[in-house]
Write a protein that holds these residues in place. Structure first.
Motif, PDB file in Angstrom:
ATOM      1  N   GLY A 189      15.748   2.274  -1.700  1.00  0.00           N
ATOM      2  CA  GLY A 189      15.925   1.092  -0.872  1.00  0.00           C
ATOM      3  C   GLY A 189      14.881   0.994   0.217  1.00  0.00           C
ATOM      4  O   GLY A 189      14.362  -0.101   0.508  1.00  0.00           O
ATOM      5  N   GLN A 190      14.531   2.123   0.827  1.00  0.00           N
ATOM      6  CA  GLN A 190      13.481   2.114   1.850  1.00  0.00           C
ATOM      7  C   GLN A 190      12.140   1.700   1.253  1.00  0.00           C
ATOM      8  O   GLN A 190      11.389   0.927   1.868  1.00  0.00           O
ATOM      9  CB  GLN A 190      13.359   3.507   2.474  1.00  0.00           C
ATOM     10  CG  GLN A 190      14.555   3.945   3.280  1.00  0.00           C
ATOM     11  CD  GLN A 190      14.351   5.308   3.914  1.00  0.00           C
ATOM     12  OE1 GLN A 190      13.298   5.924   3.775  1.00  0.00           O
ATOM     13  NE2 GLN A 190      15.357   5.790   4.607  1.00  0.00           N
ATOM     14  N   LEU A 191      11.842   2.201   0.061  1.00  0.00           N
ATOM     15  CA  LEU A 191      10.561   1.871  -0.558  1.00  0.00           C
ATOM     16  C   LEU A 191      10.518   0.397  -0.943  1.00  0.00           C
ATOM     17  O   LEU A 191       9.478  -0.263  -0.794  1.00  0.00           O
ATOM     18  CB  LEU A 191      10.334   2.768  -1.777  1.00  0.00           C
ATOM     19  CG  LEU A 191       8.956   2.717  -2.437  1.00  0.00           C
ATOM     20  CD1 LEU A 191       7.837   2.845  -1.410  1.00  0.00           C
ATOM     21  CD2 LEU A 191       8.837   3.822  -3.489  1.00  0.00           C
ATOM     22  N   VAL A 234       0.234  -0.874   1.802  1.00  0.00           N
ATOM     23  CA  VAL A 234       0.862  -2.100   1.318  1.00  0.00           C
ATOM     24  C   VAL A 234       1.279  -1.841  -0.128  1.00  0.00           C
ATOM     25  O   VAL A 234       0.539  -2.144  -1.067  1.00  0.00           O
ATOM     26  CB  VAL A 234      -0.085  -3.312   1.420  1.00  0.00           C
ATOM     27  CG1 VAL A 234       0.621  -4.583   0.940  1.00  0.00           C
ATOM     28  CG2 VAL A 234      -0.576  -3.495   2.859  1.00  0.00           C
ATOM     29  N   PRO A 235       2.457  -1.246  -0.332  1.00  0.00           N
ATOM     30  CA  PRO A 235       2.838  -0.838  -1.681  1.00  0.00           C
ATOM     31  C   PRO A 235       3.294  -2.010  -2.546  1.00  0.00           C
ATOM     32  O   PRO A 235       3.778  -3.027  -2.050  1.00  0.00           O
ATOM     33  CB  PRO A 235       3.984   0.149  -1.441  1.00  0.00           C
ATOM     34  CG  PRO A 235       4.562  -0.253  -0.134  1.00  0.00           C
ATOM     35  CD  PRO A 235       3.425  -0.809   0.682  1.00  0.00           C
ATOM     36  N   ALA A 236       3.130  -1.818  -3.845  1.00  0.00           N
ATOM     37  CA  ALA A 236       3.629  -2.755  -4.849  1.00  0.00           C
ATOM     38  C   ALA A 236       4.345  -1.943  -5.915  1.00  0.00           C
ATOM     39  O   ALA A 236       4.009  -0.781  -6.163  1.00  0.00           O
ATOM     40  CB  ALA A 236       2.487  -3.557  -5.467  1.00  0.00           C
ATOM     41  N   VAL A 237       5.344  -2.562  -6.545  1.00  0.00           N
ATOM     42  CA  VAL A 237       6.108  -1.874  -7.575  1.00  0.00           C
ATOM     43  C   VAL A 237       5.264  -1.766  -8.844  1.00  0.00           C
ATOM     44  O   VAL A 237       4.796  -2.774  -9.373  1.00  0.00           O
ATOM     45  CB  VAL A 237       7.431  -2.605  -7.867  1.00  0.00           C
ATOM     46  CG1 VAL A 237       8.139  -1.989  -9.076  1.00  0.00           C
ATOM     47  CG2 VAL A 237       8.340  -2.557  -6.646  1.00  0.00           C
ATOM     48  N   ALA A 238       5.078  -0.530  -9.309  1.00  0.00           N
ATOM     49  CA  ALA A 238       4.379  -0.297 -10.569  1.00  0.00           C
ATOM     50  C   ALA A 238       5.368  -0.172 -11.725  1.00  0.00           C
ATOM     51  O   ALA A 238       5.058  -0.540 -12.857  1.00  0.00           O
ATOM     52  CB  ALA A 238       3.520   0.966 -10.482  1.00  0.00           C
ATOM     53  N   ARG A 239       6.543   0.367 -11.428  1.00  0.00           N
ATOM     54  CA  ARG A 239       7.607   0.464 -12.422  1.00  0.00           C
ATOM     55  C   ARG A 239       8.933   0.363 -11.701  1.00  0.00           C
ATOM     56  O   ARG A 239       9.142   0.996 -10.664  1.00  0.00           O
ATOM     57  CB  ARG A 239       7.519   1.784 -13.183  1.00  0.00           C
ATOM     58  CG  ARG A 239       8.517   1.874 -14.353  1.00  0.00           C
ATOM     59  CD  ARG A 239       8.262   3.104 -15.195  1.00  0.00           C
ATOM     60  NE  ARG A 239       8.582   4.325 -14.449  1.00  0.00           N
ATOM     61  CZ  ARG A 239       8.090   5.525 -14.761  1.00  0.00           C
ATOM     62  NH1 ARG A 239       7.226   5.653 -15.753  1.00  0.00           N
ATOM     63  NH2 ARG A 239       8.443   6.584 -14.053  1.00  0.00           N
ATOM     64  N   ALA A 240       9.857  -0.434 -12.259  1.00  0.00           N
ATOM     65  CA  ALA A 240      11.106  -0.706 -11.568  1.00  0.00           C
ATOM     66  C   ALA A 240      12.121   0.412 -11.735  1.00  0.00           C
ATOM     67  O   ALA A 240      12.876   0.714 -10.810  1.00  0.00           O
ATOM     68  CB  ALA A 240      11.695  -2.030 -12.059  1.00  0.00           C
ATOM     69  N   GLU A 241      12.180   1.030 -12.902  1.00  0.00           N
ATOM     70  CA  GLU A 241      13.224   2.015 -13.176  1.00  0.00           C
ATOM     71  C   GLU A 241      12.702   3.120 -14.088  1.00  0.00           C
ATOM     72  O   GLU A 241      12.342   2.841 -15.240  1.00  0.00           O
ATOM     73  CB  GLU A 241      14.427   1.329 -13.826  1.00  0.00           C
ATOM     74  CG  GLU A 241      15.647   2.213 -13.972  1.00  0.00           C
ATOM     75  CD  GLU A 241      16.191   2.683 -12.628  1.00  0.00           C
ATOM     76  OE1 GLU A 241      16.583   3.871 -12.553  1.00  0.00           O
ATOM     77  OE2 GLU A 241      16.216   1.890 -11.679  1.00  0.00           O
TER      78      GLU A 241
END
Length: 211
Positions: A31-33, A53-60
């Protein structure tokens, strides 16, 4: 890939010398990420020092990537660096808290609820362990904690390991996992109380900090 030193919240690896890959160590850290992913692209252009400035590379399972913020942990703080950090904190602390909450930052209400839970636990579990003469001042201290302001976007984990430098100049601020709407004094705690006097004096003059 190159692993960074072990972090408490996330596993972090350097990829091709350019990107940082982060994986939460515990479910609650996801949740923090996600908050960082939602938030950090907004204040980054307003801040005078680079930030992740992070971006999601993989959701799960969750994996996030961001550009490497260059530099090494601050080890020899000086007055010029203090002025640079003061400029960073002024910019961060004047960011619109309403917009920050809209982007997923824990709100003032959530922060106050967390404080209330924490102080209640201290009251029930810690205060009974204190000598009798210490309980009244401890109770007063907990009341002060519960009443602290919650009106400013804060980093909340600012220390020398999260302030980066190269060739004597600050190059960035990292690790925004605890970012929330809170008391700006939390971001001054290390900078004013665990740094050389010249650094603390320069930061106080440039911020400026009131008593």
């Amino acid at each position: 890939m190159t692993s960074f030193s072990e972090g408490w919240d996330s596993e972090a690896r350097l990829v091709q010398g350019r990107w940082v890959e982060r994986r939460p160590r515990r479910p609650e850290i996801a949740g923090q990420l996600h908050t960082e992913v939602s938030l950090m692209s907004w204040p980054a252009p307003q801040l005078p020092l680079p930030v992740p400035v992070p971006a999601v590379a993989r959701a799960e399972p969750l994996v996030a990537w961001h550009d490497l913020v260059p530099g090494d942990s601050l080890t020899t703080p000086d007055a010029a660096q203090a002025r640079s950090l003061a400029g960073f904190l002024r910019a961060l602390h004047t960011a619109d808290p309403v917009e920050a909450v809209r982007r997923g930052t824990p709100s003032a209400r959530q922060v106050r609820e967390q404080r209330a839970t924490m102080t209640a636990e201290f009251d029930s579990r810690v205060l009974p362990l204190l000598p009798a003469e210490r309980r009244e001042p401890a109770t007063a201290l907990l009341a002060e904690v519960a009443a602290l302001p919650a009106d400013t976007l804060v980093h909340c984990d600012l220390g020398p390991e999260h302030v980066l430098t190269r060739d004597g100049e600050l190059t960035g601020v990292i690790d925004f996992g605890d970012v929330h709407i809170g008391d700006p004094a939390i971001d001054l705690a290390w900078a004013l109380n665990d740094t050389p006097p010249a650094f603390a004096a320069a930061l106080t003059a440039a911020y400026p900090a009131d008593p």
